[in-house]
Motif scaffolding. Structure first.
Motif, PDB file in Angstrom:
ATOM      1  N   LEU A 187       0.840  -1.202   0.000  1.00  0.00           N
ATOM      2  CA  LEU A 187       0.000   0.000   0.000  1.00  0.00           C
ATOM      3  C   LEU A 187       0.874   1.251   0.000  1.00  0.00           C
ATOM      4  CD1 LEU A 187      -2.973   0.922   0.134  1.00  0.00           C
ATOM      5  CD2 LEU A 187      -2.665   1.167   2.589  1.00  0.00           C
ATOM      6  N   ILE A 188       1.955   1.202   0.792  1.00  0.00           N
ATOM      7  CA  ILE A 188       2.855   2.353   0.830  1.00  0.00           C
ATOM      8  C   ILE A 188       3.553   2.509  -0.518  1.00  0.00           C
ATOM      9  CG2 ILE A 188       4.975   3.234   1.889  1.00  0.00           C
ATOM     10  CD1 ILE A 188       3.934   1.875   4.517  1.00  0.00           C
ATOM     11  N   ASN A 229       4.396   5.571  -5.433  1.00  0.00           N
ATOM     12  CA  ASN A 229       4.405   5.652  -6.896  1.00  0.00           C
ATOM     13  C   ASN A 229       3.198   6.409  -7.425  1.00  0.00           C
ATOM     14  OD1 ASN A 229       6.739   4.550  -7.886  1.00  0.00           O
ATOM     15  ND2 ASN A 229       6.010   2.459  -7.605  1.00  0.00           N
ATOM     16  N   GLY A 230       2.091   6.314  -6.712  1.00  0.00           N
ATOM     17  CA  GLY A 230       0.871   6.915  -7.221  1.00  0.00           C
ATOM     18  C   GLY A 230       0.779   8.395  -6.931  1.00  0.00           C
ATOM     19  N   SER A 235      10.711   3.907 -10.047  1.00  0.00           N
ATOM     20  CA  SER A 235       9.405   3.450  -9.563  1.00  0.00           C
ATOM     21  C   SER A 235       9.367   1.929  -9.512  1.00  0.00           C
ATOM     22  CB  SER A 235       8.292   3.995 -10.449  1.00  0.00           C
ATOM     23  OG  SER A 235       8.640   3.923 -11.798  1.00  0.00           O
ATOM     24  N   GLY A 236      10.079   1.271 -10.457  1.00  0.00           N
ATOM     25  CA  GLY A 236      10.116  -0.187 -10.459  1.00  0.00           C
ATOM     26  C   GLY A 236      10.787  -0.724  -9.210  1.00  0.00           C
ATOM     27  N   ALA A 239       5.406   4.653 -13.592  1.00  0.00           N
ATOM     28  CA  ALA A 239       5.030   4.871 -12.190  1.00  0.00           C
ATOM     29  C   ALA A 239       3.586   4.464 -11.964  1.00  0.00           C
ATOM     30  CB  ALA A 239       5.241   6.334 -11.815  1.00  0.00           C
ATOM     31  N   LYS A 240       2.744   4.824 -12.921  1.00  0.00           N
ATOM     32  CA  LYS A 240       1.327   4.479 -12.828  1.00  0.00           C
ATOM     33  C   LYS A 240       1.166   2.956 -12.822  1.00  0.00           C
ATOM     34  CE  LYS A 240      -2.611   5.293 -15.714  1.00  0.00           C
ATOM     35  NZ  LYS A 240      -3.066   5.923 -16.937  1.00  0.00           N
TER      36      LYS A 240
END
Lengths: 639, 111
Positions: free
Chosen positions: A15-16, A21-22, A35-36, A120-121
């Motif tokens: 979740l974090i 990333n979100g 982001s990966g 990232a999305k």
């Protein structure tokens, strides 16, 4: 470390990762590596927590369940639901699969999504999926399971339509979402019925309250049937399987994680979780077994002539899910769970392998344009080979043990039958055929690759998960070696023992000889079928053309997927759209709108006539006052 | 209501007389407010109504041997003076604009 802390870590870490990333990373940031890595580390932490919890269950004086109660979520009248999570022998397996395979797929995605516009999305969605999937398997009540159930559905929708600028892909996402809604409606009805019957939705309470088998057609039977409708939606069974092949529009690692290894098995997990309840309703069980067996054969037959590498694997997934339902339907819950696990390994492997092929071929998915890739992509080829051997049921590989366990239980269980077993064996033969065809067209034979395409092997972040999954596809089945083989080498069947604390199977009756014979039948049939496919697709391409011409009609029907999509389009979608249009143009425009207009007209008319009284003439107002005064006087004086 | 002293002297003015006069004055005021167009006349008519009420206050005060009514009259007179000041100021403003103080022009005051 306390159990609560471990469970919280496992749940919150993805979740974090999702939030980082979100929310923190720029939407259009193309730095896939950063982001990966965030997403992969989040998944890996979750996996470590899951593994620690699993080890706790393994010990000698281990607790049967590890529980963590976080807060009271709903408490309305009789209805209570807690945000409480349970790691027991069923969900322990699930969390290992979800976070383990999940972490590998996150790692793989770093390579696969390296050319993407919005990594990232993508990674934030993937993390959110892990979080929801963990809620689904860990929740200690049906409602919490449903929250996860819907959450993974949402992530599935978002990821199928990830490249939404292509309207076909956006439509595929919508299709998955809408078809799943149908199933979810069933799930909710089942949940309501269970609450009406037992006044609770907690698994532990339900297990205590479920009474002796309900043999007829009582409320409990309907409740379990509704739940099974939910399962047919989420786990892509007849008649709601149509969304899964279209779901291949999403990025390939998503297909591996969501549409092969984890989310689509949620239906199987739900039934195993409620095994005591399903065992009490034999009518539902019969339906589940029949639907499972039919789906296994039906989807496998569609897989025979598909040309898109991902579509073949998609139908294969539908078919394998059919086996799992066949297993749980005949009361072999442990075998169903077993196949769930081995399938997660070898199917995730094959999807990732397919992704590696697509990546190496520069987004080419048509198997007719491949061929001879074994030399150009050796690691992908070798690992895919392991997946292939596992799925066709080669002895010693994981798929062999799990699939044969299901087939044997179908044969021997009092809830199974010889006919269902026959369907299962037929499905196994078909599976061997289309999978060998896939191997032959992709990796063997002559290269049909276009000269302009420069085929290359994938980077190590992609091949490393492949290698790990290949090893798991080989050894994953060794935890559940059936007693008939195990007793020769005195290896116990760890799987049966592991699950026996929470799952009670229907007792199977049969001799060792019968078991050896059924095993031999399916292996020999699958072997022959695989050899035929190998022979036809590598040596005798011209013979194939002849057959195609001879049986053109049947070939057309099968390669067009039995026209099921068209059938649904004509019988359900088009009438529904017409009905909606009628509701719009008649009910909405002519009745609802006109009623409101009429009301507005009445009020406006009344207003405009009253407005004449308020014209700004002060003396007129004074007259009203006087008139009122006189009226009051008259009333008082004449009383 | 019967005035006991009325029997002795013909010219004695009782409460009823005051009240009738007050009612007549009030009605004249009301009619003036309702019918006249000149704002000054209307203001005067309002004064008339207020004074009709004052008259009845005083009459009751005398009749009941109680000073409350008379004190009330002071208040009414104060308010009437204030009201007249405001009303006349508006009337003057309207006159400056329209060269007459017809009540119809007051319509233009609304926002």
């Amino acid at each position: 470390m306390t159990d609560k802390f471990l469970i919280a870590t496992m749940l919150l870490s993805p979740l974090i990762g999702f939030l980082i990333n979100g929310l923190l990373v720029n939407y259009n940031n193309k730095s896939y590596l950063r982001s990966g890595i965030v997403a992969t580390v989040a998944a890996a932490i979750s996996f470590l927590a899951a593994a620690t919890l699993f080890l706790k269950l393994l010990g000698v004086s281990a607790p049967e369940v590890v529980k963590a109660h976080f807060f009271e979520w709903i408490n309305v009248g009789q209805f209570k639901a807690n945000a409480a999570f349970v790691v027991d022998h069923i969900s322990g397996i699930m969390i290992l699969i979800i976070t383990g395979v999940g972490t590998l797929i996150h790692l793989y995605s770093i390579g696969y999504m390296s050319h993407d516009e919005k990594p990232a999305k993508y990674f934030s969605y993937l993390n959110l999926f892990l979080f929801n999937m963990l809620i689904l398997v860990l929740g200690d009540n049906l409602l919490l399971l449903f929250v996860g159930w819907e959450g993974v559905g949402l992530c599935s929708y978002l990821l199928i339509g990830f490249w939404f600028t292509d309207s076909e892909k956006a439509k595929a996402g919508m299709k998955a979402f809408v078809v799943n809604r149908i199933g979810d409606a069933g799930f909710i009805l089942g949940l309501f019925l269970i609450f009406i019957l037992f006044k609770t939705v907690e698994f532990e309470e339900l297990a205590k309250l479920t009474y002796a088998p309900e043999l007829g057609w009582g409320l409990l039977t309907f409740a379990t049937m509704f739940l099974f409708i939910g399962a047919t939606g989420k786990s892509a069974q007849i008649p709601l399987y149509v969304w899964l092949p279209d779901a291949m529009a999403g990025p390939t690692p998503v297909s591996a994680l969501i549409h092969a290894a984890t989310m689509v098995t949620a239906g199987v997990y739900m039934i195993v979780r409620l095994n005591f309840m399903f065992m009490a309703t034999p009518n539902t069980m019969m339906l589940i077994a029949t639907i499972g067996a039919l789906t296994a054969v039906f989807a496998a037959s569609i897989g025979l002539f598909q040309n898109d590498i991902k579509k073949i694997l998609a139908y294969s997934t539908v078919s394998q899910l059919g086996y799992m339902f066949l297993g749980v339907g005949v009361g072999a819950f442990k075998a169903g769970m077993f196949h769930l696990m081995t399938h997660a390994f070898f199917k995730a492997l094959m999807f990732l392998g397919a992704g590696s092929v697509i990546h190496g071929m520069h987004e080419e998915q048509d198997v007719r344009k491949m061929g001879g890739l074994s030399k150009k992509m050796p690691i992908t080829y070798l690992t895919f080979l392991f997946g292939w051997l596992a799925i066709i049921g080669t002895p010693l590989f994981s798929g062999f043990f799990s699939k044969d366990e299901i087939l044997w239980k179908t044969f021997a269980s009092p809830m199974g039958s010889k006919f269902l077993w026959f369907l299962g064996v037929l499905g196994a033969a078909l599976t061997a055929f289309y999978m060998t065809r896939l191997m032959a067209l992709t990796f063997w034979g002559k290269s049909r690759v276009d000269k302009s395409v420069h085929v290359h092997e994938s980077p190590i972040v992609m091949t490393l998960p492949l290698v790990i999954l290949a090893v798991l596809s080989l050894i994953g089945g060794w935890v559940g070696i059936p007693e008939v083989i195990g007793h020769i080498f005195s290896i116990p069947n760890g799987w049966e023992h592991w699950l026996s604390k929470q799952v009670v199977d229907a007792a199977a009756h049969g001799s060792h000889l019968e078991e050896w014979l059924t095993m031999a039948t399916s292996v020999i049939l699958a072997g022959c079928s695989a050899y035929c496919a190998y022979f036809i697709y590598t040596k005798k391409a011209d013979a194939l053309e002849k057959l195609k011409n001879q049986y053109g009609k049947i070939y057309n029907i099968i390669s067009n997927k039995y026209y099921i999509d068209e059938l649904y389009q004509k019988t359900i979608v088009v009438p529904l759209v017409l009905l909606s249009k009628w509701f719009w143009s008649f009910v909405d425009v002519k009745i609802v709108d006109r009623t409101t207009y009429l009301l507005a007209d009445i009020v406006r008319g009344a207003g405009s006539s009253l407005r004449l009284m308020v014209n700004g003439n002060v003396q007129q107002y004074a007259l009203y006052i006087v008139a009122g005064m006189v009226a009051v006087l008259v009333v008082i004086l004449t009383r | 209501m019967q005035d006991q002293k009325g029997a002795h002297t013909m010219l004695h003015v009782g409460l009823n007389h005051y009240l009738v006069l007050s009612g007549v004055l009030f009605s004249i005021g009301v009619l003036g407010v309702l019918l006249r167009k000149n704002a000054l006349i209307i203001l005067m008519s309002i004064e008339l109504m207020l004074n009709a009420v004052n008259l009845s206050f005083v009459a009751f005060s005398k009749y009941a041997q109680n000073m409350d009514g008379q004190i009330m009259v002071f208040f009414v007179m104060t308010i009437a003076a204030a009201e007249a000041a405001v009303g006349l100021a508006i009337a003057v403003a309207v006159f400056k604009r329209f060269k007459e103080v017809n009540i119809a022009h007051f319509e233009n005051l609304k926002g």
